[in-house]
Design an enzyme around this catalytic site. Sequence first.
Site, PDB file in Angstrom:
ATOM      1  N   SER A  52      44.476  73.330   1.952  1.00 28.46           N
ATOM      2  CA  SER A  52      43.627  73.040   3.104  1.00 28.46           C
ATOM      3  C   SER A  52      42.216  72.671   2.669  1.00 28.46           C
ATOM      4  O   SER A  52      41.738  73.102   1.618  1.00 28.46           O
ATOM      5  CB  SER A  52      43.547  74.255   4.027  1.00 28.46           C
ATOM      6  OG  SER A  52      44.840  74.670   4.413  1.00 28.46           O
TER       7      SER A  52
HETATM    8  N1  SAH Z   1      47.185  78.274   2.107  1.00 31.31           N
HETATM    9  C1  SAH Z   1      47.548  77.194   1.221  1.00 31.31           C
HETATM   10  C2  SAH Z   1      47.872  75.888   1.937  1.00 31.31           C
HETATM   11  C3  SAH Z   1      49.144  76.028   2.663  1.00 31.31           C
HETATM   12  S1  SAH Z   1      49.992  74.562   3.116  1.00 31.31           S
HETATM   13  C4  SAH Z   1      46.500  76.978   0.152  1.00 31.31           C
HETATM   14  O1  SAH Z   1      45.461  77.630   0.192  1.00 31.31           O
HETATM   15  O2  SAH Z   1      46.752  76.166  -0.748  1.00 31.31           O
HETATM   16  C5  SAH Z   1      51.271  75.358   4.036  1.00 31.31           C
HETATM   17  C6  SAH Z   1      52.298  76.087   3.202  1.00 31.31           C
HETATM   18  O3  SAH Z   1      53.157  76.767   4.103  1.00 31.31           O
HETATM   19  C7  SAH Z   1      53.188  75.180   2.367  1.00 31.31           C
HETATM   20  O4  SAH Z   1      53.119  75.582   1.025  1.00 31.31           O
HETATM   21  C8  SAH Z   1      54.587  75.411   2.950  1.00 31.31           C
HETATM   22  O5  SAH Z   1      55.615  75.373   1.965  1.00 31.31           O
HETATM   23  C9  SAH Z   1      54.449  76.796   3.534  1.00 31.31           C
HETATM   24  N2  SAH Z   1      55.396  77.156   4.593  1.00 31.31           N
HETATM   25  C10 SAH Z   1      55.875  76.404   5.603  1.00 31.31           C
HETATM   26  N3  SAH Z   1      56.707  77.130   6.374  1.00 31.31           N
HETATM   27  C11 SAH Z   1      56.739  78.389   5.845  1.00 31.31           C
HETATM   28  C12 SAH Z   1      57.417  79.600   6.193  1.00 31.31           C
HETATM   29  N4  SAH Z   1      58.235  79.701   7.237  1.00 31.31           N
HETATM   30  N5  SAH Z   1      57.208  80.688   5.422  1.00 31.31           N
HETATM   31  C13 SAH Z   1      56.381  80.629   4.337  1.00 31.31           C
HETATM   32  N6  SAH Z   1      55.722  79.520   3.962  1.00 31.31           N
HETATM   33  C14 SAH Z   1      55.893  78.407   4.706  1.00 31.31           C
END
Ligand code: SAH
Length: 202
Positions: A52
């Site tokens: 993000s």
């Molecule tokens: N917080 C992260 C950015 C996250 S992007 C950072 O600081 O880099 C969103 C993430 O959510 C992705 O890696 C995706 O694989 C994950 N995601 C999507 N659905 C999910 C679920 N049901 N449970 C866990 N992770 C999930």
Amino acid sequence: MIEEQLRPNGVTDERVLRAMAEVPREEFVPPEVRDLAYEDHPLEIGAGQTISQPLIVAWMTQAVRPEPDEVGLEVGAGSGYQAAVLSRLVRKVITVEREPELAARAAETLRRLGYANVEVVTGDGTLGWPAEAPYSVILVAAAARRVPPALIDQLAEGGRMAIPVESGRRELQELLLIRRRDGRIFSEVLFPVRFVPLIEGS
Ligand code: SAH
């Protein structure tokens, strides 16, 4: 980043600003985009996912008002960056990631940089992480169609959760701040955001 992107855009909590200043964002992005680590937008981190933009990480962290003795849950570890920032402000962070490859890389980055109070777990974060519940702080880093009931169940009394939820209008999501006070749930719309989708099931 602090003086140009965060402070002028409403990030006023000094502890959040300090945490953002401390965590080396360039260590959480792939080597080929390292030069862009501090740009004011999200970046690709592999597996079709993104880290993000700094301002969103700061706003979400500020919104949930983390306290030093609290335990936090993050859904969507991605690169591990948001978890690292949150870990500077609470006692312990559990971060759930559904993509095993990303979870492994995030865990390795956090270990290498010495973030010993973050635990990366692999699984479907829409189910939360019951083993360490309840959580005073919950950050969801992917957009949900609805607020997962398990996350409400795992929100501690007095707890705060920030979660982007589809608004019904194309591509537009709203960041919700959800609180539990005296056993009741309160929900407030903060601002429009754009996140990758939260995928239910594994
Ligand atoms: N917080 C992260 C950015 C996250 S992007 C950072 O600081 O880099 C969103 C993430 O959510 C992705 O890696 C995706 O694989 C994950 N995601 C999507 N659905 C999910 C679920 N049901 N449970 C866990 N992770 C999930």
